[in-house]
Design a protein around this motif. Structure first.
Motif, short mmCIF file in Angstrom:
data_model
loop_
_atom_site.label_atom_id
_atom_site.label_comp_id
_atom_site.label_asym_id
_atom_site.label_seq_id
_atom_site.Cartn_x
_atom_site.Cartn_y
_atom_site.Cartn_z
N SER A 306 0.84 -1.21 0.00
CA SER A 306 0.00 0.00 0.00
C SER A 306 0.87 1.25 0.00
O SER A 306 1.75 1.41 0.85
CB SER A 306 -0.90 0.00 1.24
N PRO A 307 0.65 2.15 -0.97
CA PRO A 307 1.46 3.38 -1.02
C PRO A 307 1.00 4.37 0.06
O PRO A 307 -0.08 4.25 0.62
CB PRO A 307 1.17 3.93 -2.42
N GLU A 308 1.85 5.35 0.33
CA GLU A 308 1.47 6.43 1.24
C GLU A 308 0.51 7.36 0.49
O GLU A 308 0.83 7.86 -0.58
CB GLU A 308 2.69 7.20 1.70
N VAL A 309 -0.65 7.56 1.08
CA VAL A 309 -1.66 8.40 0.46
C VAL A 309 -1.84 9.66 1.30
O VAL A 309 -1.91 9.60 2.53
CB VAL A 309 -3.01 7.65 0.33
N ASN A 310 -1.92 10.81 0.62
CA ASN A 310 -2.02 12.09 1.31
C ASN A 310 -3.27 12.85 0.86
O ASN A 310 -3.77 12.65 -0.25
CB ASN A 310 -0.79 12.95 1.03
N ALA A 311 -3.73 13.71 1.73
CA ALA A 311 -4.87 14.58 1.42
C ALA A 311 -4.44 16.03 1.63
O ALA A 311 -3.78 16.37 2.61
CB ALA A 311 -6.06 14.26 2.31
N SER A 312 -4.79 16.89 0.68
CA SER A 312 -4.57 18.32 0.81
C SER A 312 -5.81 19.03 0.27
O SER A 312 -6.71 18.39 -0.28
CB SER A 312 -3.31 18.75 0.05
N GLY A 313 -5.88 20.34 0.42
CA GLY A 313 -7.09 21.01 -0.03
C GLY A 313 -6.90 22.49 -0.27
O GLY A 313 -5.86 23.08 0.02
N ARG A 314 -7.93 23.08 -0.81
CA ARG A 314 -7.98 24.51 -1.10
C ARG A 314 -9.39 25.00 -0.81
O ARG A 314 -10.36 24.48 -1.34
CB ARG A 314 -7.64 24.76 -2.58
N VAL A 315 -9.49 25.99 0.10
CA VAL A 315 -10.80 26.52 0.49
C VAL A 315 -11.10 27.75 -0.37
O VAL A 315 -10.39 28.76 -0.30
CB VAL A 315 -10.83 26.90 1.98
N GLU A 316 -12.13 27.67 -1.18
CA GLU A 316 -12.52 28.76 -2.07
C GLU A 316 -12.80 30.02 -1.24
O GLU A 316 -13.65 30.01 -0.35
CB GLU A 316 -13.75 28.36 -2.87
N SER A 317 -12.07 31.10 -1.55
CA SER A 317 -12.20 32.33 -0.76
C SER A 317 -12.17 33.58 -1.61
O SER A 317 -11.95 34.69 -1.10
CB SER A 317 -11.07 32.40 0.28
N GLY A 318 -12.36 33.45 -2.92
CA GLY A 318 -12.34 34.63 -3.78
C GLY A 318 -10.99 34.83 -4.42
O GLY A 318 -10.40 33.90 -4.99
N THR A 319 -10.45 36.04 -4.30
CA THR A 319 -9.17 36.37 -4.94
C THR A 319 -8.04 35.49 -4.43
O THR A 319 -7.20 35.01 -5.20
CB THR A 319 -8.82 37.85 -4.70
N HIS A 320 -8.00 35.27 -3.12
CA HIS A 320 -6.95 34.46 -2.51
C HIS A 320 -7.60 33.33 -1.71
O HIS A 320 -8.34 33.59 -0.76
CB HIS A 320 -6.07 35.31 -1.59
N ASP A 321 -7.31 32.08 -2.10
CA ASP A 321 -7.85 30.93 -1.39
C ASP A 321 -6.97 30.57 -0.20
O ASP A 321 -5.79 30.93 -0.14
CB ASP A 321 -7.95 29.73 -2.33
N SER A 322 -7.55 29.84 0.73
CA SER A 322 -6.80 29.32 1.87
C SER A 322 -6.44 27.87 1.59
O SER A 322 -7.26 27.11 1.06
CB SER A 322 -7.64 29.41 3.14
N VAL A 323 -5.22 27.50 1.92
CA VAL A 323 -4.71 26.17 1.61
C VAL A 323 -4.78 25.27 2.84
O VAL A 323 -4.38 25.67 3.94
CB VAL A 323 -3.25 26.24 1.11
N ILE A 324 -5.30 24.06 2.64
CA ILE A 324 -5.25 23.04 3.68
C ILE A 324 -4.00 22.22 3.42
O ILE A 324 -3.88 21.55 2.39
CB ILE A 324 -6.49 22.12 3.66
N GLU A 325 -3.05 22.33 4.32
CA GLU A 325 -1.77 21.64 4.13
C GLU A 325 -1.98 20.13 4.06
O GLU A 325 -2.84 19.56 4.74
CB GLU A 325 -0.80 21.98 5.27
N GLY A 326 -1.16 19.48 3.23
CA GLY A 326 -1.26 18.04 3.06
C GLY A 326 -0.94 17.27 4.33
O GLY A 326 -0.09 17.69 5.12
#
Length: 333
Positions: A306-326
């Motif tokens: 089983s490989p290492e699986v990661n989750a990351s994200g981006r929160v829609e916020s208009g001009t500048h989004d907020s990043v959810i670190e992996g």
């Protein structure tokens, strides 16, 4: 010079004496009439020595987004007990670490509030720097007493979490309005408790990020079940990227069928087989709620760990989004 504090206009009388030689004639005293009209927005302010201490009757401030690095719309509501006139300056301080240009555009929210001010030259703007906003009453404009005005402006949140401090307001110019604390909403924003309080900033994170499978058989169709929970809402258009699902035999597919609880991530995801990356697009999720996503892939033809699986994200916020670190996703083990 007027009294230092507030007072009601005193009763003023007039009397007289007519020069008449040995015996003058007396003009009996009488109470003098007064205008009884407002002046500078103060009721009966035209009456002699009627004085009022200038103050903000309303001074409230709130924000739209408490997430790191995100675009954030700040809304200000004010009302004074005395008129502010052309050239008077309203100063708001305590916008700690808010990132913005030296001139910010003001949008009117109530009673054309944004149009009343300028940065000293351009109507509908204010000057900004070092966490301080200065809005000058524009040429030909005035702020009428006992009238609520509201305006908003956009900044970018700092990249680190912070508690935020008290925001204060004052006015200078034709009158001096003493510095006062601005009222905070103390309500949630994007699912974050007290997130509407100005410059209260938190980092978006996955509270839960786990993945499991339905079968380990080589070459078989395998239902991967992903469970996600964040500490904030994911507005429509936000994305979650699951990476590291390498070795499958499922080809690239920009519209790979997925199932998500409550349709939170719609029915399609973007799949890149060569890198094992699945991109999910939010239809709108709640903070603190776990959502499942199921996607089917074809297992590798041979054995693999089983490989290492990661989750990351981006929160829609208009001009500048907020990043959810992996972060590494947990597995059943």
């Amino acid at each position: 010079i007027n009294p230092a504090g507030e007072q009601t206009s005193p009763e003023v009388n007039a009397s007289g004496r007519v020069e008449s030689g040995t015996h003058d004639s007396v003009i009996e005293g009488r109470r003098m009439s007064v205008p009884g009209t407002a002046l500078a927005g103060v009721r009966n302010g035209s009456n002699p020595l009627e004085t009022a201490s200038a103050r903000f009757e309303t001074s409230a401030i709130g924000q739209s987004n408490p997430l790191t690095d995100a675009s954030n719309v700040i809304t200000v509501t004010i009302a004074t007990n005395i008129d502010l006139v052309e050239g008077d300056v309203v100063t708001i301080s305590g916008l700690d670490n808010a990132v913005g240009a030296s001139t910010l555009t003001l949008s009117s929210v109530g009673n054309s509030g944004g149009d009343l001010f300028s940065d000293g030259s351009t109507q509908g703007t204010a000057s900004y720097g070092g966490g301080v906003l200065r809005a000058t009453v524009h040429t030909g404009q005035s702020v009428s007493a006992l009238t609520e005005y509201a305006f908003s402006f956009e900044v970018r949140n700092p990249s680190s979490a912070q508690a935020g401090g008290g925001v204060e307001i004052n006015a200078t110019g034709s009158v001096s309005v003493a510095t006062a604390a601005m009222a905070a909403p103390y309500s949630a924003a994007l699912g974050v408790g007290n997130g509407s309080n100005v410059m209260y900033v938190v980092e978006p994170v996955f509270e839960v990020a786990s993945i499991g499978q339905s079968t380990p058989v080589a070459g078989a169709t395998n239902n991967l079940t992903v469970t996600l929970q964040t500490n904030c809402e994911l507005p429509s258009g936000s994305t979650v990227t699951i990476s590291g699902l390498t070795g499958t035999q499922t080809p690239d597919d920009g519209n790979l069928t997925v199932w998500s609880s409550g349709g939170a991530f719609g029915g399609r995801g973007g799949w890149t087989g060569s890198t094992g990356e699945l991109v999910l697009t939010s239809e709108g999720t709640s903070a603190g709620t776990a959502y499942e996503v199921i996607v089917s892939v074809i297992n590798p033809a041979g054995e693999q760990t089983s490989p290492e699986v990661n989750a990351s994200g981006r929160v829609e916020s208009g001009t500048h989004d907020s990043v959810i670190e992996g972060r590494r996703m947990s597995v059943p083990g």
